[in-house]
Every structure is written in C-alpha cells, then in structure tokens.
Design an enzyme around this catalytic site. Structure first.
Site, short mmCIF file in Angstrom:
data_model
loop_
_atom_site.label_atom_id
_atom_site.label_comp_id
_atom_site.label_asym_id
_atom_site.label_seq_id
_atom_site.Cartn_x
_atom_site.Cartn_y
_atom_site.Cartn_z
N TRP A 190 0.84 -1.18 0.00
CA TRP A 190 0.00 0.00 0.00
C TRP A 190 0.88 1.25 0.00
CZ3 TRP A 190 -0.45 4.01 3.55
CH2 TRP A 190 -1.50 4.91 3.31
N CYS A 219 -10.50 1.12 -8.32
CA CYS A 219 -9.67 1.41 -7.15
C CYS A 219 -9.71 0.21 -6.22
CB CYS A 219 -10.19 2.66 -6.44
SG CYS A 219 -9.23 3.13 -4.98
N ASP A 256 -15.79 8.34 0.49
CA ASP A 256 -16.34 7.55 1.59
C ASP A 256 -16.97 8.43 2.67
OD1 ASP A 256 -16.91 5.43 3.26
OD2 ASP A 256 -14.83 4.78 3.49
N ASP A 273 -14.26 0.90 -5.01
CA ASP A 273 -13.11 0.57 -4.19
C ASP A 273 -13.21 -0.87 -3.67
OD1 ASP A 273 -10.70 1.01 -2.87
OD2 ASP A 273 -11.37 2.84 -1.89
N ALA A 274 -12.10 -1.42 -3.21
CA ALA A 274 -12.05 -2.76 -2.60
C ALA A 274 -10.83 -2.79 -1.69
CB ALA A 274 -11.97 -3.85 -3.67
N ASN A 275 -11.06 -2.68 -0.38
CA ASN A 275 -9.97 -2.38 0.55
C ASN A 275 -9.48 -3.56 1.39
OD1 ASN A 275 -9.24 0.50 0.37
ND2 ASN A 275 -11.41 0.81 0.73
N ASP A 315 -2.94 5.05 -3.34
CA ASP A 315 -3.44 6.02 -2.35
C ASP A 315 -2.37 7.04 -1.98
OD1 ASP A 315 -5.98 4.97 -2.24
OD2 ASP A 315 -5.63 3.79 -0.43
N LYS A 367 -16.62 5.83 -8.17
CA LYS A 367 -15.32 5.32 -7.71
C LYS A 367 -15.59 4.01 -6.98
CE LYS A 367 -11.32 6.42 -4.78
NZ LYS A 367 -10.67 7.44 -3.92
#
Length: 733
Positions: A189, A520, A357, A472-474, A542, A470
């Site tokens: 990351w 993302c 978010d 995302d997948a965190n 990021d 957007k």
C-alpha cells in the site's frame, strides 16, 4: 485397363494420405509480429517462433533440435505442454483423469482461423489427449495494428465422471537466448509498481499472489523480458506479458539445462483444483502478449494503443479534471462542506467532483472505517437533502458529480452483516478475520452478485446527475471458504469469485454503458487488464506524494496508459508521507496522467491563481497526454536523480515534455536530454508551462527549433534543486 485405373487410384489415395500427414505451419500474425507453430495430425504442436514477421516460414517444417541420448524425442518446445511423457518441466496443464491417471498427452486435431473485423483475427488450435476424451482449445486473437496477441485456453472432456484440473495456464512461451533479464514489479500500500530487474539463472523464478482480491498491490501479473542484456528503452529484444485476471495468478520463468527459458502464465493453481464435469468447459483469462525488437518504449506504446482501443471503456474520449473529497474531508463533513468544495472546484476549472467515503449508513453511520459498510442508504444527519441535491448543485455550477462505493465489502457493524451472515467469506467455524474493520462478501454466490449489482443500480439511481463511480475494494481474501459452494468444490472459490465479479460488471455495463467508473482497490490493488476493460480509469496508489508518484507511475505506465492513470495534486505536507513539496512540482507530476485534485481547495491559499492556470494549461495539453505516444527519456531509477518523459501526438505536430529533479544536484549541474518521437523535418516552438515570472528553467523558452536538432542535440534545463520541475509544450510552427 481396369488394373491401370485401380493402380492410379491407389497411388492417388497413398499420395493424399501422405499429404494429409505433412507438417503444417500455423501462423498467428499482426502487422509486424508473428507466432509460428508446426503441427502434424496426431502429433504434438511445436512452438517454433515468436518475434518480428519473417519470410521463409516453410523452413520451420524441417527444423530439428538435438534429442535426448536415449530417445528419438527432441527438445522442440510444445505449444501447450501438459504433464506427461518425457515432459518434466513446469507444465501449462496438469490434471487427473477419471480413472486416476495423472498424465496427459496432447496431440493436434485441427486449426480454425476467422476474421473478427478489419483489425482482429482469431486462431483456435485444437488439441486432445491421445487416449482420453479430453479437449483443449488454445485461442489467439491477433490485434494487427497494435501488435498485440491475446492468448487463452478452454478445456472440456467426455470422461465418465469429473476430472481434476490442477493447473490450467493461459499461455506458455519458450525462448532461447544467451541470457535473460526479467523486469517485474513489487510493492505494498502506497508503494505500488516498484520496478526490479534481475538476470535469470537456472531454476525456477515464480511471481504469484494468493490474495484473491486486491491482487496486484504487492506484485503485478505483468512482466518484461529482455534478451542478452538489461532492458533498454530504444534498442534490444524485449517480450512483454500481462495477465488479464483480477484474482490469484502465477507467472513462472524456468531456465532449463538446454538454456531455454519456459514462461508459464495464468491463474494460480494454489488451493484451486477444479472438478470439471463432463461437457463442462473451463476457460482461462487472457494473457496479453507483445514483442519489440527496438526496446521497451515500443512495447509500452503497443500496450497503450491496444488498451485505449480494447481494454478501457471509452478509451477514445478525453478524461475530466477531478476534485475528489477524500483527503479534503475524510469522514468528517456535512452538506455545506461538500457544497463549498463544489464551489471551489468550479472556480478552479475542475470538471468533476467526486464524493468519497462517509456519505452512507444510518443505524450504523459511516463516521469511520469501522461501521456502515454494506448499508447503502444516505446518512440523513450529514446530508439531510440527500445525494440528489448535491448532484444537482454540482451540475448547476457546471461541474459533473460522482460518488464512492465499496460494494464487495461489509463492516461487522452493519445491517447487512446482521441480516446475511451466510454471504460472508469464511472458513467453516474459524474466526472471520477483519481487515480495515471489514469482511468480504462471497461473490461466488449469485445472491451476492444480485446485491452488488443492486447496490450500484440504487446508488446511480439516486440522481440522474451521477456520472462517475469510484469503485473501491480495501481488503483481500484470507481464511477462504464459501457457504454457497458445495463442500467438495471449495477450491472453486478463487475462480468463481472473479467470475462473479465479472458477471456483475457485465450487467452494469449493459445497463450503464456511458457512466465513468474508476477502478480502485486500496489504490493500485487491481491494476490489471481483466477488470480494467469495465472501467474508464484506475487509481494507481493512495499515495499522492508527488515524488513517490513519479516511481509508481513510471512502473504503471510501462503497461497501462496515461489516460487511465488518475494522478492527483494533494496538500503539503503530504498526508501519507509528511513530505513538503512545491505546488508546481505537485502539478507538474500530476499533469503527466489524468489530472485531479485530492485536497481541501482552501488549503491552496495564495497560490490559487497558479492552480487555476495550471488546470487551464492541462486542458491544452490533455489530448497529447491522454492520446499521444509515451517516450521515456530519463528513468527515475537512474543514478543521477532526474526523471523525464514526453508524450507526442500521433501526427507529431505537438508534444509535451516533463522533467523532474529528485534530489539536490549542486549549482553547476544541469539536466541535458535528447528528445524523441518528433518529426526531424518539422520546426517546433517550445513554450514552458506552469512557470512563475522570472523562474523559467529553459533558456530557449518561446524559441523555435527543428525536430532534428531537438532529437540530436537536445535541450538542457536548470532544475538542480530537489523538487524542481519543468513542463514544456512543443508545437509545430
């Protein structure tokens, strides 16, 4: 007479039979490149050649390679080697037959070639096991103009019961040279796509991931292979490969005792045995392959041209300048916070505002990353008039509106997690391990696929003025398991999750073909061509620190084009690294991709006018950056502490040049570099952009030079201090 006719007829049949057994040359060709195979019925298909097109391909039918001392078999490389016979290296295919036999021997059945359109040709080479009803089709799509070949494989069978497919690669490439230099990528990351090059030695080099989701953040399924020396930008033979797959992958490079390198690429077989039923088909992702005899630069341009046309949504349309709310507001905002940012975005000349978010959840409000994920209703306390009000407000200011979602994930503290525990990825009764305070939804389950599609559909339906998502997948997969899949098919999860994701993407694109979607995943966790074809762009990292972004985007843009590379100006000190850098440097770096801003606009302070002018200048150079040819000049990985590259329009009438100083060089040191890609017969006026009065770094600002002079004599720049930078617009007179 009858005897004579019969003799002639028998001779004809004999001749016909001999002719039918002759070795066949199979060519897969683009405008400049060719893969060449030879095949005879009921024999193995031999991989003969992969490189620039050539004449005299019939000579391959007589090509022999020295055999082993105790057999008539030779060392000729198979097109798609399976484990069995004398093949003892890393195979492309490994399966166990219904009767328990572990070996497979694939022989040639036939070839089908068809024209898909004026630029694409499909070639399918069909194989089968010599003894068993197992069928393998190796499919090639040749993109002529872009000089790309996409390879994939489909397997099926008619055995009495299921067979175990333990390894099914997308491609196998054999190469023979004096030495091999592999360029691959690592990271984490905020430090994705860090480039490494090494000379391969005998044995096996493996690059893989077992993370399932966010699979490209540590490594990437893309590689460069340079022959007989380290990779060079403008000379030497270089092969490139990039797997279009959003899950586990494995690339292996095996240098054997003959000096041959075998490259096997595809889905990772780890914990992924697939129990294939009779008549069922299993298809691999595509391996996107290209070759250059003139260095890495041409290889990159092949990928970029192909990606803009085939691997991006609307790759022929300019991307907007974006202001994203994340680093400017994080989770702490109300309606006025957002409308004020929209007002500022309009004043700056920004074209798209994206609410990140924190906008959703009521019973479990999304005021941090520990709650609310999965409950996709607008937070009434933060945004009492809803998303539609904000989207309409943005459009009234001349700014488009976008919004953030993370639909594959769920917080334990959410209504979704309480109502559907069977949708969570988990390993039996073992603990479900949180990551970023969230769990993963099981996309192998069609009900979860419906939920994820409905999430997207419901969010977009909140306003007719939402034009950007957007996505995302965190987190990634751990303690893998599925309540949906049968207990004897748990190893199918890795494959079925990705296929489930693609099914959702297909449904979304069928209903919303025009909406822009950013790819993302904690930054660069899904930068690969499998998911990218459903998106308009990706978020490379990021980490918005300009110095780090030079390295991240250098590696990323070896394969993926600038038009898809979200690159944002953020505040100083940088939120990820604490580094303090000039606003000019931050803009000069971000303008080499799809320009955006990731900050609270008010933090720009007295440099407001500079930012407004920089955005205006970017709109001038945007067509060159987003559609032009990338020419790298000075690598940031070099020892001198500079980096430089340029984009050149296809007609060579315009170019934009970027240069950065990465460290202190001393008062007497300057950057000198020769330009590339221009027309030597044209004259060009050079105009420095983003320059403050009296601070020009180029003494020839405003002057006219021949393309020949710029490419042979070059230019020199006064950028010796850390974070000095230059942007030059080069326009034909």
């Amino acid at each position: 007479m009858r005897t004579s006719v019969l003799s002639i007829f028998l001779l004809f049949l004999t001749t016909l039979n001999v002719f039918s057994q002759e070795k066949k040359v199979i060519q897969v060709e683009t405008d400049n490149l060719a893969m060449i195979f030879t095949a005879s019925p009921n024999e193995k298909v031999i991989f003969q050649y992969w490189g620039n097109k050539l004449n005299g391909v019939s000579s391959f039918t007589d090509k022999k390679i020295k055999g082993q001392p105790d057999t008539n078999d030779d060392f000729a490389s198979q097109m798609y080697p399976a484990y069995g016979g004398r093949y003892y290296l890393n195979p492309a295919l490994k399966l166990t037959h219904d009767d328990g036999v572990l070996t497979t021997e694939l022989i040639y059945v036939g070839t089908q070639t068809k024209t898909l359109d004026s630029n694409r040709t499909e070639t399918v080479i069909s194989l089968k096991d010599k003894l068993y009803p197992v069928y393998v089709d190796v499919r090639f799509i040749a993109y002529k103009k872009e000089n790309i070949i996409a390879q994939s494989v489909t397997i099926s069978h008619k055995e009495k019961s299921g067979i175990k497919v333990e390894n099914l690669a997308s491609s196998y490439i054999p190469i023979h040279a004096e030495s091999y230099y592999l360029t691959h990528f690592n990271g984490t990351w905020a430090a994705e796509m860090q480039m490494e090059e090494e000379e391969l030695t005998h044995g096996l080099k493996v690059i893989e991931t077992k993370k399932g989701v966010r699979a490209t953040q540590s490594e990437n399924p893309s590689f460069l292979l340079s022959l007989n020396g380290p990779a060079n930008e403008d000379s030497g033979e270089v092969y490139g490969g990039s797997l279009a797959w959003s899950g586990n992958y494995k690339l292996s490079f095996e240098l054997d005792e003959t000096g041959k390198l075998g490259i096997v690429a595809g889905m990772n077989p780890f914990a992924s045995t697939f129990y294939l039923k009779p008549e069922q088909k299993l298809e691999t992702p595509e391996m996107i392959l290209t070759y250059s005899a003139s260095g890495v630069g041409q290889l990159s341009r092949n990928y970029h041209d192909w990606a803009r046309r085939y691997a991006l949504v609307h790759g022929d349309k300019l991307r907007p300048v974006i202001l994203n709310s994340w680093e400017g507001a994080y989770f702490t905002f109300d309606e006025k916070t957002i409308t004020d940012m929209i007002d500022d975005a309009a004043k700056f000349g920004v074209e798209m505002f994206v609410l990140d978010d924190g906008w959703f959840g009521n019973k479990y409000p999304r005021n941090g990353d520990n709650a609310g994920l999965g409950d996709w209703q607008v937070n009434k306390k933060k945004l009492p008039r809803g998303i539609n009000y904000l989207a309409d407000y943005a459009v009234s200011k001349g700014v488009k509106f976008g919004i953030w979602i993370e639909p594959e994930m769920v917080n334990p503290d959410s209504e979704l997690a309480k109502n559907h525990p069977e949708w969570i990825v988990k390993s039996g009764k073992r603990d479900i391990l949180p990551m970023r305070n969230q769990w993963l939804l099981d996309l192998s389950n069609p009900e979860v696929q419906d939920f994820v599609f409905k999430t997207f559909d419901d969010v977009v339906s909140m306003s007719k003025n939402i034009s950007y998502i957007k996505w995302d997948a965190n987190r990634h997969v751990d303690n893998v398991g599925s309540d949906y899949l049968p207990k004897d098919e748990q190893t199918h999860f890795w494959y079925e999750y990705v296929k489930g994701l693609y099914k959702v993407y297909d449904r979304i694109r069928a209903k919303y073909p025009d909406i822009e979607i950013q790819l993302c995943s904690s930054g660069g966790g899904r930068v690969e061509f499998g998911a990218l074809k459903y998106h308009t762009e990706f978020w490379a990292s990021d980490n918005t620190n300009a110095l780090d972004r030079i390295f991240i985007q250098y590696g990323t843009n070896l394969f993926f084009p600038a038009i898809a590379t979200g690159s944002h100006v953020s505040t100083s000190p940088n939120h990820q690294t604490g580094m303090i850098t000039p606003l000019k440097f931050r803009f000069d770096v971000a303008m080499s991709g799809r320009l955006g801003m990731e900050l609270q606009p008010k933090d720009i302070g007295d440099e407001y006018e500079f930012a407004v002018n920089a955005i205006k200048d970017y709109k001038t150079i945007r067509p060159i950056v987003q559609f032009g040819d990338l020419c790298r000049l000075v690598s940031p990985y070099g020892k001198h502490g500079w980096a430089s590259h340029m984009y050149v329009s296809k007609d060579k009438k315009q170019s934009v040049f970027f240069a950065y100083s990465l460290k202190y060089h001393g008062r007497t040191t300057y950057l000198e570099t020769k330009l590339k890609g221009l027309d030597p017969g044209k004259n060009y006026r050079i105009t420095e952009l983003n320059v403050k009065p009296g601070n020009s770094s180029f003494s020839g600002n405003g002057q006219v030079f021949s393309g020949d002079y710029l490419m042979k004599a070059g230019i020199n720049l006064n950028i010796g201090n850390p974070f000095d930078s230059t942007v030059l617009l080069i326009s034909q007179e």
